[in-house]
Scaffold this motif. Structure first.
Motif, PDB file in Angstrom:
ATOM      1  N   SER A 159      19.978  31.476  42.821  1.00 12.25           N
ATOM      2  CA  SER A 159      19.812  32.885  43.136  1.00 12.25           C
ATOM      3  C   SER A 159      18.360  33.289  42.847  1.00 12.25           C
ATOM      4  O   SER A 159      17.494  32.445  42.622  1.00 12.25           O
ATOM      5  N   GLY A 160      18.070  34.593  42.875  1.00 13.86           N
ATOM      6  CA  GLY A 160      16.699  35.044  42.671  1.00 13.86           C
ATOM      7  C   GLY A 160      16.409  35.326  41.209  1.00 13.86           C
ATOM      8  O   GLY A 160      17.302  35.385  40.363  1.00 13.86           O
ATOM      9  N   GLY A 161      15.127  35.511  40.896  1.00 11.70           N
ATOM     10  CA  GLY A 161      14.727  35.889  39.552  1.00 11.70           C
ATOM     11  C   GLY A 161      14.539  34.724  38.608  1.00 11.70           C
ATOM     12  O   GLY A 161      14.738  33.558  38.966  1.00 11.70           O
ATOM     13  N   ASN A 162      14.149  35.040  37.367  1.00 12.94           N
ATOM     14  CA  ASN A 162      13.956  34.049  36.310  1.00 12.94           C
ATOM     15  C   ASN A 162      13.035  32.919  36.784  1.00 12.94           C
ATOM     16  O   ASN A 162      13.398  31.745  36.786  1.00 12.94           O
ATOM     17  N   THR A 163      11.837  33.303  37.182  1.00 15.19           N
ATOM     18  CA  THR A 163      10.934  32.388  37.871  1.00 15.19           C
ATOM     19  C   THR A 163      10.587  31.151  37.051  1.00 15.19           C
ATOM     20  O   THR A 163      10.537  30.034  37.588  1.00 15.19           O
ATOM     21  N   LYS A 164      10.353  31.310  35.761  1.00 15.29           N
ATOM     22  CA  LYS A 164      10.004  30.137  34.939  1.00 15.29           C
ATOM     23  C   LYS A 164      11.136  29.113  34.939  1.00 15.29           C
ATOM     24  O   LYS A 164      10.891  27.900  34.998  1.00 15.29           O
ATOM     25  N   LYS A 165      12.361  29.613  34.889  1.00 17.73           N
ATOM     26  CA  LYS A 165      13.494  28.687  34.911  1.00 17.73           C
ATOM     27  C   LYS A 165      13.626  28.031  36.283  1.00 17.73           C
ATOM     28  O   LYS A 165      13.995  26.853  36.383  1.00 17.73           O
ATOM     29  N   GLN A 166      13.342  28.791  37.338  1.00 14.60           N
ATOM     30  CA  GLN A 166      13.362  28.215  38.684  1.00 14.60           C
ATOM     31  C   GLN A 166      12.454  26.987  38.736  1.00 14.60           C
ATOM     32  O   GLN A 166      12.834  25.930  39.257  1.00 14.60           O
ATOM     33  N   LEU A 186       5.465  31.498  47.734  1.00 16.81           N
ATOM     34  CA  LEU A 186       4.081  31.498  47.256  1.00 16.81           C
ATOM     35  C   LEU A 186       3.999  31.952  45.795  1.00 16.81           C
ATOM     36  O   LEU A 186       3.170  31.450  45.021  1.00 16.81           O
ATOM     37  N   PHE A 187       4.861  32.880  45.427  1.00 15.38           N
ATOM     38  CA  PHE A 187       4.897  33.339  44.039  1.00 15.38           C
ATOM     39  C   PHE A 187       5.292  32.198  43.100  1.00 15.38           C
ATOM     40  O   PHE A 187       4.733  32.039  42.009  1.00 15.38           O
ATOM     41  N   LEU A 188       6.251  31.365  43.530  1.00 18.76           N
ATOM     42  CA  LEU A 188       6.662  30.219  42.723  1.00 18.76           C
ATOM     43  C   LEU A 188       5.498  29.254  42.517  1.00 18.76           C
ATOM     44  O   LEU A 188       5.291  28.732  41.414  1.00 18.76           O
ATOM     45  N   ALA A 189       4.737  29.014  43.596  1.00 15.85           N
ATOM     46  CA  ALA A 189       3.593  28.116  43.481  1.00 15.85           C
ATOM     47  C   ALA A 189       2.556  28.682  42.509  1.00 15.85           C
ATOM     48  O   ALA A 189       1.976  27.960  41.682  1.00 15.85           O
ATOM     49  N   GLU A 190       2.330  29.980  42.599  1.00 10.94           N
ATOM     50  CA  GLU A 190       1.372  30.660  41.726  1.00 10.94           C
ATOM     51  C   GLU A 190       1.839  30.612  40.268  1.00 10.94           C
ATOM     52  O   GLU A 190       1.055  30.320  39.355  1.00 10.94           O
ATOM     53  N   ALA A 191       3.141  30.866  40.055  1.00 15.49           N
ATOM     54  CA  ALA A 191       3.689  30.853  38.700  1.00 15.49           C
ATOM     55  C   ALA A 191       3.658  29.448  38.106  1.00 15.49           C
ATOM     56  O   ALA A 191       3.410  29.269  36.908  1.00 15.49           O
ATOM     57  N   ALA A 192       3.901  28.441  38.933  1.00 21.51           N
ATOM     58  CA  ALA A 192       3.841  27.060  38.454  1.00 21.51           C
ATOM     59  C   ALA A 192       2.426  26.710  38.002  1.00 21.51           C
ATOM     60  O   ALA A 192       2.233  26.076  36.950  1.00 21.51           O
ATOM     61  N   ALA A 193       1.437  27.157  38.783  1.00 20.46           N
ATOM     62  CA  ALA A 193       0.043  26.880  38.423  1.00 20.46           C
ATOM     63  C   ALA A 193      -0.307  27.519  37.086  1.00 20.46           C
ATOM     64  O   ALA A 193      -1.056  26.940  36.281  1.00 20.46           O
ATOM     65  N   GLU A 194       0.230  28.711  36.818  1.00 22.30           N
ATOM     66  CA  GLU A 194      -0.017  29.377  35.540  1.00 22.30           C
ATOM     67  C   GLU A 194       0.579  28.594  34.374  1.00 22.30           C
ATOM     68  O   GLU A 194       0.114  28.699  33.233  1.00 22.30           O
ATOM     69  N   GLU A 195       1.622  27.806  34.675  1.00 25.19           N
ATOM     70  CA  GLU A 195       2.239  26.957  33.643  1.00 25.19           C
ATOM     71  C   GLU A 195       1.534  25.608  33.541  1.00 25.19           C
ATOM     72  O   GLU A 195       1.978  24.716  32.806  1.00 25.19           O
ATOM     73  N   GLY A 196       0.460  25.441  34.317  1.00 23.88           N
ATOM     74  CA  GLY A 196      -0.270  24.172  34.304  1.00 23.88           C
ATOM     75  C   GLY A 196       0.375  23.103  35.160  1.00 23.88           C
ATOM     76  O   GLY A 196       0.098  21.901  34.986  1.00 23.88           O
ATOM     77  N   VAL A 412      -8.751  44.064  45.130  1.00 25.09           N
ATOM     78  CA  VAL A 412      -8.250  44.171  43.755  1.00 25.09           C
ATOM     79  C   VAL A 412      -8.266  42.803  43.087  1.00 25.09           C
ATOM     80  O   VAL A 412      -8.343  41.758  43.741  1.00 25.09           O
ATOM     81  N   GLU A 413      -8.175  42.817  41.777  1.00 25.67           N
ATOM     82  CA  GLU A 413      -8.211  41.576  41.003  1.00 25.67           C
ATOM     83  C   GLU A 413      -7.037  40.666  41.349  1.00 25.67           C
ATOM     84  O   GLU A 413      -5.976  41.139  41.780  1.00 25.67           O
ATOM     85  N   PRO A 414      -7.201  39.363  41.124  1.00 26.21           N
ATOM     86  CA  PRO A 414      -6.072  38.449  41.315  1.00 26.21           C
ATOM     87  C   PRO A 414      -4.880  38.853  40.456  1.00 26.21           C
ATOM     88  O   PRO A 414      -5.040  39.329  39.326  1.00 26.21           O
ATOM     89  N   LYS A 415      -3.687  38.722  41.038  1.00 28.24           N
ATOM     90  CA  LYS A 415      -2.416  38.980  40.340  1.00 28.24           C
ATOM     91  C   LYS A 415      -2.240  40.450  39.954  1.00 28.24           C
ATOM     92  O   LYS A 415      -1.511  40.787  39.027  1.00 28.24           O
ATOM     93  N   THR A 416      -2.903  41.345  40.698  1.00 31.89           N
ATOM     94  CA  THR A 416      -2.799  42.778  40.422  1.00 31.89           C
ATOM     95  C   THR A 416      -1.626  43.413  41.146  1.00 31.89           C
ATOM     96  O   THR A 416      -0.892  44.230  40.570  1.00 31.89           O
TER      97      THR A 416
END
Length: 436
Positions: A159-166, A186-196, A412-416
């Motif tokens: 389902s949707g949400g809880n991106t880190k767990k996804q 694209l948000f998942l890819a961005e969030a994964a990059a933030e996790e290294g 605007v700034e990245p991730k704004t």
């Protein structure tokens, strides 16, 4: 891979003969069982016994989303409620939700068409399908789920949400197919990059994305950032849910609409005139196998065109060109028709910005204004002010050249800008509050 060769490769003559037979049965059934349609047909001066050819379909009146709302909740159901085994509904953000019901046979049909869709996208029983469409009244999650099980794949009902767990689940469980909206992908890819993490190192190979309009440039962005094939899928809850049409992985050029279950037409959205194949207009769909809530000439408000040419994959069903917008989401700015996807296509051609934007429409005095808010990437944001000004001017010029409308641009700034785990909110129209 073709899932159901008997139907997916039918000759054109056989498809049309089957459509006519099923259309006649459906029109006769709704006239007999649904008071709305009985009165609707009578007002139009037409009846079921006058449908002698597929050309006669255009004699029937359109069905609108408002008709579903006016008959809320069960007024358009064609069977008694005890035969309905599933009820879904839209979000109802613009009024009462539109309610749809499914018989057991409808659920079987839905599962079959989603199985065809997954197979067209290159999925099979060896895949692990990570389903990040929302479960619940929204049709996306359960629709994809049933199709994934039908082809024998292992389905993860995230389902949707809880991106880190996804991200953790995709990596640890070895997901190979991702189903979600393109903006959330694209948000998942961005969030994964933030996790290294580089999501391209996961086992993902195919993404199946729908529920919101997206451009060819956005597909390129997804495929580059995730290292997958990004496939466009089409559906709407009133007609079925996901699985009305899908691109094949061989061509990725137009969505095969399953014509043994649906009859598509393209109309002029203003006059209602049926347009020839190949011309852009509003998609109208008639369901010809649904039992719970059959719909006759339903105006989807989606703008596209029909592609009747044969596809290299071997499927004979006509294709729909990628949706370019919606007739009811179209912005009219100082007399100019503007679709968000058109502005998106401009932005994706400009280096230095990220694929996150928002359009703010307002009114100053009697004049409509458009502000395009767009995120720049980290490198661009660190550039000199002069470079940022040049980028703003470039965006303004390209939008003016393409659409003939003048806008202001705010970098605007990245991730704004706010991220969405469902459909992206691309437009904020402040004129609506002024007019209310």
């Amino acid at each position: 891979m073709i899932w159901n060769d008997d139907f997916e490769t039918l000759p054109r003559e056989a498809i049309e003969a089957l459509q006519l037979k099923r259309l006649q049965q459906t029109v006769a059934r709704v006239q007999a069982t649904v008071p709305f349609y009985r009165e609707h047909f009578a007002r139009a001066g037409v009846s079921a016994d006058q449908i002698g050819s597929l050309q006669d379909l255009r004699r029937l009146p359109f069905t609108l989303k408002q008709d579903l709302r006016d008959n809320y909740p069960y007024g358009l159901f064609a069977v008694p409620l005890e035969q309905i085994v599933r009820i879904h509904a839209s979000s109802g953000t613009t009024g009462k939700p539109t309610v749809v019901g499914y018989t057991r046979r409808d659920i079987e049909t839905w599962s079959e068409l989603m199985a065809r869709s997954f197979a067209a996208a290159g999925a099979d029983k060896g895949d692990v399908i990570h389903n990040a469409y929302g479960y619940g009244l929204f049709t996306g999650g359960l629709g994809a789920h049933y199709g994934a099980e039908r082809i024998g794949a292992s389905v993860i009902p995230m389902s949707g949400g809880n991106t880190k767990k996804q991200i953790m689940i995709m990596q640890d469980f070895g997901s190979t197919v991702l189903t979600c909206t393109p903006s959330y992908c694209l948000f998942l890819a961005e969030a994964a990059a933030e996790e290294g993490l580089d999501i391209r190192n996961f086992k993902l190979r195919v993404g199946i994305h729908g529920a919101e309009p997206w451009s060819e440039k956005m597909r390129e962005e997804i495929e580059q950032k995730l290292g997958i094939k990004a496939i466009d899928i089409y559906g709407l809850s009133e007609i079925l849910g996901p699985g009305v049409g899908i691109e094949c992985i061989e061509a990725q050029n137009g969505l095969h609409i399953w014509e043994d279950h649906f009859i598509p037409e393209i109309i002029n959205p203003e006059s209602g005139e049926v347009l020839p194949h190949g011309e852009h207009g509003e998609l109208v769909i008639t369901t010809i196998t649904k039992e719970g809530i059959p719909l006759i000439r339903y105006r989807t408000r989606d703008i596209t065109r029909l592609l009747p040419e044969p596809c290299i994959c071997g499927r004979t069903h006509m294709r729909l060109k990628r949706m370019s917008g919606r007739s009811d989401d179209m912005l009219i700015i100082r007399g100019v028709n503007v679709f968000p996807s058109q502005i998106e296509s401009v932005l994706f051609n400009i280096e230095g910005i990220d694929p996150h934007y928002q359009l703010v429409v307002d009114r100053e005095g009697n004049l409509d204004t458009l502000e395009v808010q767009v995120e720049v990437n980290e490198k661009t944001f660190s550039d000199e002010v002069k470079e940022m000004q040049n980028l703003s001017r470039r965006i303004r010029k390209d939008i003016k050249d393409l659409l003939g409308v003048t806008c202001s641009v705010r970098l605007v700034e990245p991730k704004t800008l706010a991220r969405s785990e469902g459909k992206a909110v691309r437009v904020i129209d402040k004129r609506k509050s002024l007019d209310s």
